[in-house]
Design a protein around this motif. Structure first.
Motif, PDB file in Angstrom:
ATOM      1  N   ARG A  33     -48.267 -13.396  53.059  1.00 46.10           N
ATOM      2  CA  ARG A  33     -48.393 -11.981  53.418  1.00 46.10           C
ATOM      3  C   ARG A  33     -49.268 -11.202  52.432  1.00 46.10           C
ATOM      4  O   ARG A  33     -49.630 -10.061  52.683  1.00 46.10           O
ATOM      5  N   ASN A  34     -49.584 -11.817  51.273  1.00 41.36           N
ATOM      6  CA  ASN A  34     -50.496 -11.140  50.338  1.00 41.36           C
ATOM      7  C   ASN A  34     -51.873 -10.964  50.946  1.00 41.36           C
ATOM      8  O   ASN A  34     -52.549  -9.979  50.705  1.00 41.36           O
ATOM      9  N   ASP A  35     -52.316 -11.964  51.679  1.00 39.07           N
ATOM     10  CA  ASP A  35     -53.664 -11.921  52.226  1.00 39.07           C
ATOM     11  C   ASP A  35     -53.706 -11.899  53.744  1.00 39.07           C
ATOM     12  O   ASP A  35     -54.739 -11.609  54.326  1.00 39.07           O
ATOM     13  N   GLY A  36     -52.595 -12.251  54.369  1.00 38.64           N
ATOM     14  CA  GLY A  36     -52.586 -12.256  55.828  1.00 38.64           C
ATOM     15  C   GLY A  36     -52.158 -10.890  56.359  1.00 38.64           C
ATOM     16  O   GLY A  36     -51.370 -10.195  55.739  1.00 38.64           O
ATOM     17  N   ARG A  37     -52.695 -10.515  57.504  1.00 41.06           N
ATOM     18  CA  ARG A  37     -52.304  -9.237  58.121  1.00 41.06           C
ATOM     19  C   ARG A  37     -51.530  -9.546  59.403  1.00 41.06           C
ATOM     20  O   ARG A  37     -51.953 -10.363  60.212  1.00 41.06           O
ATOM     21  N   ILE A  38     -50.393  -8.863  59.554  1.00 38.33           N
ATOM     22  CA  ILE A  38     -49.519  -9.138  60.688  1.00 38.33           C
ATOM     23  C   ILE A  38     -49.819  -8.173  61.824  1.00 38.33           C
ATOM     24  O   ILE A  38     -49.923  -6.967  61.598  1.00 38.33           O
ATOM     25  N   TRP A  39     -49.982  -8.728  63.021  1.00 42.78           N
ATOM     26  CA  TRP A  39     -50.244  -7.852  64.167  1.00 42.78           C
ATOM     27  C   TRP A  39     -49.776  -8.462  65.471  1.00 42.78           C
ATOM     28  O   TRP A  39     -49.519  -9.661  65.552  1.00 42.78           O
ATOM     29  N   VAL A  40     -49.660  -7.598  66.477  1.00 43.40           N
ATOM     30  CA  VAL A  40     -49.437  -8.020  67.867  1.00 43.40           C
ATOM     31  C   VAL A  40     -50.358  -7.155  68.730  1.00 43.40           C
ATOM     32  O   VAL A  40     -50.849  -6.119  68.269  1.00 43.40           O
ATOM     33  N   LEU A  78     -51.046 -18.170  31.936  1.00 46.98           N
ATOM     34  CA  LEU A  78     -50.311 -18.313  33.192  1.00 46.98           C
ATOM     35  C   LEU A  78     -50.780 -17.285  34.218  1.00 46.98           C
ATOM     36  O   LEU A  78     -51.050 -16.133  33.870  1.00 46.98           O
ATOM     37  N   THR A  79     -50.859 -17.714  35.471  1.00 49.02           N
ATOM     38  CA  THR A  79     -51.297 -16.842  36.556  1.00 49.02           C
ATOM     39  C   THR A  79     -50.092 -16.189  37.229  1.00 49.02           C
ATOM     40  O   THR A  79     -49.039 -16.808  37.352  1.00 49.02           O
ATOM     41  N   ASN A  80     -50.272 -14.971  37.686  1.00 50.27           N
ATOM     42  CA  ASN A  80     -49.227 -14.303  38.468  1.00 50.27           C
ATOM     43  C   ASN A  80     -49.768 -13.850  39.800  1.00 50.27           C
ATOM     44  O   ASN A  80     -50.948 -13.602  39.936  1.00 50.27           O
ATOM     45  N   ARG A  81     -48.860 -13.736  40.768  1.00 47.49           N
ATOM     46  CA  ARG A  81     -49.272 -13.113  42.021  1.00 47.49           C
ATOM     47  C   ARG A  81     -48.184 -12.158  42.491  1.00 47.49           C
ATOM     48  O   ARG A  81     -47.064 -12.183  41.993  1.00 47.49           O
ATOM     49  N   SER A  82     -48.552 -11.320  43.445  1.00 47.84           N
ATOM     50  CA  SER A  82     -47.555 -10.391  43.976  1.00 47.84           C
ATOM     51  C   SER A  82     -46.834 -11.098  45.119  1.00 47.84           C
ATOM     52  O   SER A  82     -47.271 -12.114  45.621  1.00 47.84           O
ATOM     53  N   GLN A 132     -44.422  -4.265  43.976  1.00 48.52           N
ATOM     54  CA  GLN A 132     -45.758  -3.697  43.807  1.00 48.52           C
ATOM     55  C   GLN A 132     -46.408  -4.155  42.506  1.00 48.52           C
ATOM     56  O   GLN A 132     -47.464  -3.686  42.135  1.00 48.52           O
ATOM     57  N   VAL A 133     -45.742  -5.013  41.789  1.00 48.41           N
ATOM     58  CA  VAL A 133     -46.352  -5.612  40.591  1.00 48.41           C
ATOM     59  C   VAL A 133     -46.496  -7.117  40.833  1.00 48.41           C
ATOM     60  O   VAL A 133     -45.843  -7.673  41.695  1.00 48.41           O
ATOM     61  N   SER A 134     -47.372  -7.738  40.044  1.00 47.78           N
ATOM     62  CA  SER A 134     -47.554  -9.186  40.164  1.00 47.78           C
ATOM     63  C   SER A 134     -46.667  -9.857  39.127  1.00 47.78           C
ATOM     64  O   SER A 134     -47.036  -9.965  37.969  1.00 47.78           O
ATOM     65  N   ARG A 135     -45.500 -10.278  39.568  1.00 53.40           N
ATOM     66  CA  ARG A 135     -44.545 -10.853  38.621  1.00 53.40           C
ATOM     67  C   ARG A 135     -44.156 -12.280  39.003  1.00 53.40           C
ATOM     68  O   ARG A 135     -43.267 -12.853  38.415  1.00 53.40           O
ATOM     69  N   THR A 136     -44.853 -12.842  39.965  1.00 56.58           N
ATOM     70  CA  THR A 136     -44.435 -14.148  40.461  1.00 56.58           C
ATOM     71  C   THR A 136     -45.279 -15.274  39.877  1.00 56.58           C
ATOM     72  O   THR A 136     -46.508 -15.236  39.959  1.00 56.58           O
ATOM     73  N   PHE A 137     -44.597 -16.235  39.278  1.00 56.42           N
ATOM     74  CA  PHE A 137     -45.238 -17.434  38.734  1.00 56.42           C
ATOM     75  C   PHE A 137     -45.131 -18.529  39.794  1.00 56.42           C
ATOM     76  O   PHE A 137     -44.159 -18.573  40.528  1.00 56.42           O
ATOM     77  N   TYR A 138     -46.109 -19.402  39.853  1.00 49.65           N
ATOM     78  CA  TYR A 138     -46.073 -20.386  40.923  1.00 49.65           C
ATOM     79  C   TYR A 138     -46.809 -21.674  40.544  1.00 49.65           C
ATOM     80  O   TYR A 138     -47.607 -21.692  39.611  1.00 49.65           O
ATOM     81  N   ALA A 139     -46.494 -22.724  41.266  1.00 52.16           N
ATOM     82  CA  ALA A 139     -47.188 -23.999  41.115  1.00 52.16           C
ATOM     83  C   ALA A 139     -47.657 -24.376  42.517  1.00 52.16           C
ATOM     84  O   ALA A 139     -46.894 -24.915  43.309  1.00 52.16           O
ATOM     85  N   ARG A 140     -48.883 -24.038  42.829  1.00 47.40           N
ATOM     86  CA  ARG A 140     -49.415 -24.135  44.201  1.00 47.40           C
ATOM     87  C   ARG A 140     -48.376 -23.601  45.183  1.00 47.40           C
ATOM     88  O   ARG A 140     -47.748 -22.595  44.915  1.00 47.40           O
ATOM     89  N   GLY A 167     -42.635 -19.067  44.755  1.00 46.04           N
ATOM     90  CA  GLY A 167     -42.700 -18.799  43.332  1.00 46.04           C
ATOM     91  C   GLY A 167     -41.403 -18.320  42.730  1.00 46.04           C
ATOM     92  O   GLY A 167     -40.359 -18.306  43.378  1.00 46.04           O
ATOM     93  N   ILE A 168     -41.503 -17.955  41.462  1.00 46.83           N
ATOM     94  CA  ILE A 168     -40.337 -17.496  40.708  1.00 46.83           C
ATOM     95  C   ILE A 168     -40.726 -16.242  39.930  1.00 46.83           C
ATOM     96  O   ILE A 168     -41.766 -16.201  39.283  1.00 46.83           O
ATOM     97  N   ASN A 169     -39.891 -15.234  40.027  1.00 44.10           N
ATOM     98  CA  ASN A 169     -40.187 -13.966  39.363  1.00 44.10           C
ATOM     99  C   ASN A 169     -39.793 -13.991  37.896  1.00 44.10           C
ATOM    100  O   ASN A 169     -38.850 -14.671  37.505  1.00 44.10           O
ATOM    101  N   ALA A 170     -40.513 -13.213  37.101  1.00 45.32           N
ATOM    102  CA  ALA A 170     -40.107 -12.970  35.718  1.00 45.32           C
ATOM    103  C   ALA A 170     -40.745 -11.673  35.270  1.00 45.32           C
ATOM    104  O   ALA A 170     -41.797 -11.278  35.777  1.00 45.32           O
ATOM    105  N   ALA A 171     -40.103 -11.028  34.312  1.00 49.42           N
ATOM    106  CA  ALA A 171     -40.542  -9.704  33.868  1.00 49.42           C
ATOM    107  C   ALA A 171     -41.509  -9.796  32.691  1.00 49.42           C
ATOM    108  O   ALA A 171     -41.491  -8.981  31.784  1.00 49.42           O
ATOM    109  N   LYS A 172     -42.353 -10.792  32.691  1.00 53.97           N
ATOM    110  CA  LYS A 172     -43.255 -11.009  31.552  1.00 53.97           C
ATOM    111  C   LYS A 172     -44.276  -9.890  31.371  1.00 53.97           C
ATOM    112  O   LYS A 172     -44.755  -9.657  30.272  1.00 53.97           O
ATOM    113  N   ASN A 173     -44.672  -9.275  32.437  1.00 51.47           N
ATOM    114  CA  ASN A 173     -45.741  -8.277  32.397  1.00 51.47           C
ATOM    115  C   ASN A 173     -47.039  -8.808  31.813  1.00 51.47           C
ATOM    116  O   ASN A 173     -47.782  -8.085  31.143  1.00 51.47           O
TER     117      ASN A 173
END
Lengths: 265, 637
Positions: free
Chosen positions: B288-295, B142-146, B151-159, B79-85
């Motif tokens: 990494r938003n939804d996946g959890r990293i472990w060993v 427009l949808t945003n994700r983190s 710690q804010v959701s500022r990322t715009f994306y196209a799939r 994605g691409i960040n922007a400060a749209k809030n």
């Protein structure tokens, strides 16, 4: 595993080409088709022979650079997969693969498996855009675009311009490629003002390049690594027909196809 | 030499407005009289070419691929960040600025970053207007994700294809200008030298990759947008063709190279599977938003992941960084993955991998939602590994992904050679020692659409240009040098292939100038690189000739430059006796094993100047001042 590769070798478009057979003995099922060619090429270079030229760049299935026919199928046997992501586990020990370039008059051969696809750029150049210059934009949320519309546009916009559709088509038609861009931009409100003009100019450019006509066979969508739906062609035909019916003279006279043609027949 | 970054005086919020007002303009009727060269057609190059063409300049745009649409920006997924809030979650221009300064570990210029944050909102608007199909909510907004490091959701994306869609937007704008006659596109052509006449960048020497013919192109300014140099490591997530040749030749013509050792290792790539491996495939860090990293908690636990009970798993990022958890910045996530693998707790057949597990997210949100969010990434993973990430966790490992270093530029994006401008990943300017996720697309487009159209105009309006022809002695001597290099490579006829050298070079760099570095290791690396480079010039074999499409020859020239660049990277890494961002010197770490900066001695940009083949490069320092974001130990705990 061991594979026999029958690969099309041709120095350039002026000289005659032929299939040359190579044996590759150390194929790992995990490697990609292109990595298999890398292994072959390394051995050719070590023997001071010219390696097989093939186009590739991102090797993640998104740049659209790579592509060739494997046993007559564009991008090989796996659905929705470019050759850079086609792993060798889909083949068996001892298999013989015939590898040849995209065949189309509109895609003149450059060398071995490399062809010239600039006809695609000409089609986009003719009108595959929304005419908005930098700095003119309003706030992105001023235009509300429902998720269904945005998704539909995205489905068509996913085209990577690899040319498999042309290579697979018995007519070597570029209708799926052209239709995908017309469908993407036409679905969005931003693309509406130029919808008629876009369809007319892109289709007339497509016809001026050395592509064949679409006869709705559907091979294109079958091999498309991004699974662009056949519906894109229907959208193109519909937009073209509607725009032609309106017969607005200012549109008809305004369209100037890109003159430079890549293929001279 | 002293470096003047030309940062406007006064409050940072007004700096860019002030700079724009102070710039001289080129009369509309005079714009078409200026010839400009843009090398590269990725986000920065295509957007610059299109925007300069729209203004009426005469632009030539070069790319080595068959079409400008292939540039590697296309592969950016997340994605691409922007400060749209838009999500109303506390985002602002200032916060994006603050996060980027901090994320870069206080090794970038505040003024540049503030401008980037300011422009970010215009980029989204511009791209929407072009028809980029960003993800939307049902209501049409427009949808945003983190994304990692925020710690804010500022990322715009196209799939998972944001880079592709942004690049196609810029490519289409470029083609529109080709149709309008303002831009001439020259594909399948590689820049091999920069032509500098009377101290000004006045053109390039290019080689047609199909015919092998050299051409000279003269212009009033040259814009390099040729991307990063991650391929110096051989295995990276860069496209196979990505190279440093254009910026390296500019360096040898007098442009300073800044912070070459600042490279980014991306934490979520598919692990290496064998010797034949030609490149590494990135899995977007949006995972990494939804996946959890472990060993596994115990060393050498070889049980399949689903058989390892919950209390025997170590979710090490969540444990060590409770407030950011799996969303820590890239450098932190990568280093921690290396640490657990070094302890012998890595997974997969090579032991170089960690799990990225979606089972909890699938249980919470349902498989359908996960498929909607990451479907294409999961498919890609399955295609490559033959494992189903809906059923078993993914295996991931860090890989070279981005280079923060690049040619030094001032606030106007001009290098130390007047008339040579550098955009996007090719310059060093905005990301300091570590880039935050979804910031590269933002920078490329900011430079191309919104900065260069102003600053090039200012340069053209305030300078005089002597009439220069293609036969000028400087131009012809540059052609001769380029030709000699090609001839030399073809004439060696040694025993080893270009790739075998490149692979070995990459291994040296990965081992000694990768995720962890030491003075001793870097010293060793420099010696090994020099020895290998000497062998290269005596023992490489390049088949074929120089007058048709010869992919081995293309590679040979690029790898020759990578050798020299690799040495400079190690020199820079050895010289910087501190850890910051992606540059982790083992000698300099906190008791908890985090990067330990030394602001007293190293709060500067290290800009290196070329002094000849065997002479040590000259270091010039641009001191960094922080008036707004006070340097502190980065903490994501």
């Amino acid at each position: 595993m061991k594979l026999k590769l029958k690969i099309w070798r041709q120095k350039n478009c002026k000289e005659k080409g032929k299939f040359v057979q190579y044996a590759v003995d150390n194929v790992d099922p995990e490697m990609s088709m292109l990595e298999c060619l890398d292994v072959l090429n390394e051995s050719l270079i070590e023997r001071d022979e010219e390696p097989v030229a093939f186009e590739h760049d991102c090797r993640e299935g998104i740049c659209g650079s790579c592509g060739f026919m494997i046993n007559g199928v564009a991008h090989g046997p796996e659905r929705a997969t470019t050759v850079c992501q086609l792993t060798m586990r889909h083949f068996k020990d001892g298999d013989e693969l015939a590898i040849e370039p995209w065949r189309s008059v509109a895609f003149p051969l450059v060398k071995d498996l490399v062809v010239d696809r600039s006809a695609f750029d000409h089609i986009i150049e003719a009108g595959g855009y929304i005419s908005v210059s930098t700095g003119n934009a309003q706030d992105g949320n001023t235009l509300l675009i429902g998720k269904d519309i945005a998704d539909k546009a995205m489905d068509a916009a996913a085209c990577i311009g690899c040319g498999a559709c042309v290579a697979a088509c018995p007519n070597a038609s570029a209708a799926l490629f052209t239709g995908a861009k017309i469908a993407h931009l036409g679905a969005l409100p931003q693309g509406k003002p130029e919808r008629d003009r876009r369809a007319l100019s892109m289709v007339s450019q497509m016809n001026m390049e050395a592509f064949g006509n679409c006869t709705n066979i559907g091979e294109c969508t079958g091999v498309c690594p991004k699974e662009i739906p056949l519906e894109a062609i229907a959208t193109m035909n519909r937009d073209y027909l509607l725009a032609s019916c309106k017969k607005r003279e200012d549109i008809a006279t305004d369209i100037s196809p890109v003159i430079e043609l890549t293929a001279k027949g | 030499m002293t470096l003047d970054a030309r940062i406007p005086s006064g409050p940072i919020e007004q700096a860019w407005d002030k700079a724009r007002f102070d710039m001289k303009l080129v009369n509309p009727a005079n714009k078409r009289k200026h010839n400009l060269i843009v090398v590269g057609s990725g986000l920065a190059g295509a957007s610059a070419s299109a925007s300069l063409g729209e203004l009426g300049y005469n632009v030539k745009c070069f790319c080595f691929q068959d079409s400008p649409r292939r540039a590697h920006s296309i592969a950016a997924q997340g994605g691409i960040n922007a400060a749209k809030n838009y999500p109303n979650d506390g985002e602002s221009i200032y916060r994006l600025f603050y996060d980027t300064v901090k994320g870069g570990d206080f090794r970038a210029r505040e003024a540049n970053i503030y401008r980037l944050a300011e422009i970010s909102n215009h980029i989204i608007d511009q791209c929407v207007a072009q028809g980029v199909p960003f993800a939307r909510e049902y209501g049409g907004t427009l949808t945003n994700r983190s994304f990692g490091g925020a710690q804010v959701s500022r990322t715009f994306y196209a799939r998972g294809q944001t880079g592709q869609q942004l690049l196609l937007g810029a490519y289409q704008a470029l083609e529109r200008q080709v149709h309008a006659g303002t831009v001439t596109m020259i594909p399948r052509t590689e820049m091999l030298d920069l032509i500098v006449i009377d101290g000004q960048a006045r053109g390039i020497v290019a080689r047609n990759l199909v015919t092998g013919k050299f051409t000279v192109h003269i212009a009033d300014a040259v814009v390099l947008a040729t991307g990063g140099y991650g391929n110096v490591y051989y295995l990276s997530t860069n496209a196979k063709g990505s190279n440093a040749t254009a910026i390296w030749r500019a360096y040898k013509r007098g442009a300073l190279f800044a912070n070459p050792c600042f490279t980014q290792i991306h934490p979520t790539c598919i692990p290496v599977s064998g010797e034949y491996q030609s490149k590494l495939t990135l899995m977007s860090e949006s995972l990494r938003n939804d996946g959890r990293i472990w060993v596994p908690k115990t060393k050498g636990d070889k049980r399949p992941p689903n058989e390892i009970p919950e209390d025997e798993r170590d979710y090490y990022l969540e444990r060590r960084y409770p407030s950011f958890g799996n969303l820590v910045p890239r450098d932190v996530a990568s280093r921690n993955a290396k640490a657990v693998c070094d302890e012998g707790r890595g997974v997969g057949k090579t032991g170089l991998g960690v799990y990225l597990d979606f089972s909890e997210a699938i249980a919470r949100l349902g498989e359908k939602t996960i498929r909607e969010r990451y479907g294409n990434l999961f498919d890609m993973y399955q295609r490559i590994t033959d494992e189903d990430p809906y059923k078993a966790p993914m295996r991931i490992y860090p890989a070279i992904h981005y280079t923060m270093g690049g040619l030094w530029v001032d606030y106007q994006l001009q290098s130390t050679i007047p008339g040579l401008f550098v955009l996007g990943e090719a310059n060093f300017s905005d990301h300091g020692a570590n880039r935050l996720g979804a910031s590269a697309l933002m920078q490329g487009l900011s430079d191309g659409y919104f900065i260069i159209p102003y600053t090039v105009g200012n340069y053209l309006a305030t300078n005089k240009f002597a009439k220069v022809g293609e036969s000028h002695a400087e131009a012809q001597s540059a052609v001769t040098i380029a030709q000699q290099k090609i001839d030399k490579l073809l004439s060696i006829k040694g025993k080893r292939t270009v790739d075998s050298f490149h692979r070995e070079l990459g291994k040296i760099l990965w081992d000694y100038c990768g995720m962890a570095r030491t003075a001793e290791g870097l010293e060793k690396a420099i010696g090994e690189i020099r020895a290998l480079r000497d062998e290269y010039w005596h023992n490489v074999t390049v088949p074929g000739s120089g007058d048709d499409l010869n992919q081995s020859l293309e590679k040979a020239g690029r790898v020759a430059d990578f050798f020299e660049l690799a040495e400079l990277m190690c020199i820079d890494a050895r010289d910087r006796n501190e850890s910051c961002g992606g540059h982790f010197r083992e000698e300099h770490q906190t008791p908890e094993g985090e990067a330990q900066r030394d602001d007293e001695h190293y709060s500067y940009v290290a800009a290196w100047g070329y002094r000849g083949r065997d002479a040590a490069p000259e270091l010039t320092k641009e001191p960094l001042e922080f008036q707004y974001v006070h340097p502190s130990q980065r903490s994501y705990k």
